[in-house]
Design an enzyme around this catalytic site. Sequence first.
Site, PDB file in Angstrom:
ATOM      1  N   PHE A   1       0.851  -1.183   0.000  1.00 53.27           N
ATOM      2  CA  PHE A   1       0.000   0.000   0.000  1.00 53.27           C
ATOM      3  C   PHE A   1       0.889   1.237   0.000  1.00 53.27           C
ATOM      4  O   PHE A   1       1.955   1.249   0.626  1.00 53.27           O
ATOM      5  CB  PHE A   1      -0.928  -0.001   1.212  1.00 53.27           C
ATOM      6  CG  PHE A   1      -1.834  -1.200   1.270  1.00 53.27           C
ATOM      7  CD1 PHE A   1      -2.893  -1.308   0.379  1.00 53.27           C
ATOM      8  CD2 PHE A   1      -1.628  -2.217   2.175  1.00 53.27           C
ATOM      9  CE1 PHE A   1      -3.732  -2.406   0.414  1.00 53.27           C
ATOM     10  CE2 PHE A   1      -2.460  -3.326   2.213  1.00 53.27           C
ATOM     11  CZ  PHE A   1      -3.509  -3.418   1.330  1.00 53.27           C
ATOM     12  N   ASP A   2       0.425   2.284  -0.682  1.00 54.92           N
ATOM     13  CA  ASP A   2       1.306   3.432  -0.886  1.00 54.92           C
ATOM     14  C   ASP A   2       1.596   4.178   0.412  1.00 54.92           C
ATOM     15  O   ASP A   2       2.718   4.545   0.674  1.00 54.92           O
ATOM     16  CB  ASP A   2       0.726   4.374  -1.943  1.00 54.92           C
ATOM     17  CG  ASP A   2      -0.678   4.860  -1.587  1.00 54.92           C
ATOM     18  OD1 ASP A   2      -1.249   4.322  -0.635  1.00 54.92           O
ATOM     19  OD2 ASP A   2      -1.170   5.768  -2.258  1.00 54.92           O
ATOM     20  N   LYS A   3       0.598   4.393   1.238  1.00 60.32           N
ATOM     21  CA  LYS A   3       0.848   5.131   2.479  1.00 60.32           C
ATOM     22  C   LYS A   3      -0.390   5.089   3.359  1.00 60.32           C
ATOM     23  O   LYS A   3      -1.491   4.786   2.903  1.00 60.32           O
ATOM     24  CB  LYS A   3       1.200   6.585   2.192  1.00 60.32           C
ATOM     25  CG  LYS A   3       0.044   7.397   1.636  1.00 60.32           C
ATOM     26  CD  LYS A   3       0.453   8.806   1.385  1.00 60.32           C
ATOM     27  CE  LYS A   3      -0.717   9.663   0.951  1.00 60.32           C
ATOM     28  NZ  LYS A   3      -1.480   9.107  -0.146  1.00 60.32           N
TER      29      LYS A   3
END
Length: 413
Positions: free
Chosen positions: A344-346
């Site tokens: 997941f990106d962030k």
Amino acid sequence: PALPTKQTFKEYNTTLGLDEDDASLQVRRVLHGGNCFEIPVPTFQKLFKEHAIAPFFVFQMFCVLLWCLDEYWYYSVFTGIMLVMFESTVVKQRLRNLAELHAMEVPATPIKVFRKRCWVTIQSDELLPGDVVFITRSTNGAVVPCDMLLLEGTCVVNEALLTGESTPQIKESIHLRDMEGRLRIKEDKGHMVFGGTKILQCTRDAEVFQKSRFGTPKGEGSVALVLRTGFETSQGKLVRTIVHTASRVTANSREAFLFIGCLLCFAVVASAYVLQKGLQDPDRSRYKLLLSCSLIITSVVPPELPMELSLAVNTSLIALMRVGVFCTEPFRIPFAGGLDTCCFDKTGTLTEDVMILRGICTDSAGGIEDPKAMGLEPQYVLAGCHSLVHLDGATVGDSMEKAGLEAVGWVAR
């Protein structure tokens, strides 16, 4: 008239909105449509007819007919009923999805618009490209009704609905731009207020508004030009993607077609062999021989295979829908079974955006210290280097910056 999305900044800076009679406005309304997302919900019969003429369903029923001709009555009738029942459940699921999307439509709200050289109040679903509007801070969950170009004033907006970013974005007017340049929406996002976003703050320069050619209404707000409405907006394109990708769900893939192609080669060879041997027997029924060859070729793709693949994808979609997740590309669901790791990106896009600062790492060994115990310099950095804004007694902005500010006990003013 075309959408006013590629004009020069000089044309935008001299526009006075739509100064046309009611007949011309009606022509524009017919051409561009209303500023709303009208998602039609068809009847069950219409949708079932659409599914019934799909190539796979026609092939399945053709196989059932061949089995009936070969006196496989019980199996044929049971398979035919099962196929019709499955297509009916798929149609019902589609109707349910369309009904949920239709229920998510944002109701129209009153908005001030500059038409025929004066300010009037209309409903947001009556806006047309070329209108000049007066926008204010979003209240009661209201969102920007369409894509706009900021002509006067400055806005702070939350674009989380479109981009997933929780950081407020500052939008500035075009009055300082080179008037000979042309608008490029992708490059000039700093002047665009997109539909579906929320306005957190509107400010205006008193000198600019005193010289305004619009005679702007009283109150805190900004003047903007409507560029795109309805499904042409950024939010409309997102809704259109969800609607059309969910229209017909299958699990077809390149690998599946290659596998079926290999099986088809063997089936053609086997059918040719049976046909050759059958023609050598003068007593064998030519009708039965042709039927047997047809069954050999059609047995390469079992009629239940498309139903089983689509059932797997639809079951996954239903499970996602129950937890409020809309899948814009259902054909990628089968590939998810081969994943070992998901990245997941962030934090903030897919998870809760509440964060807590544990401390500051002071060395490579992993030592963590409380910023309050490290003196004023670290506190100055955490309290001063941020893009937070203070609105109505609350601090609004990126969750990481808010956590840093709260950890040192400072307040944004």
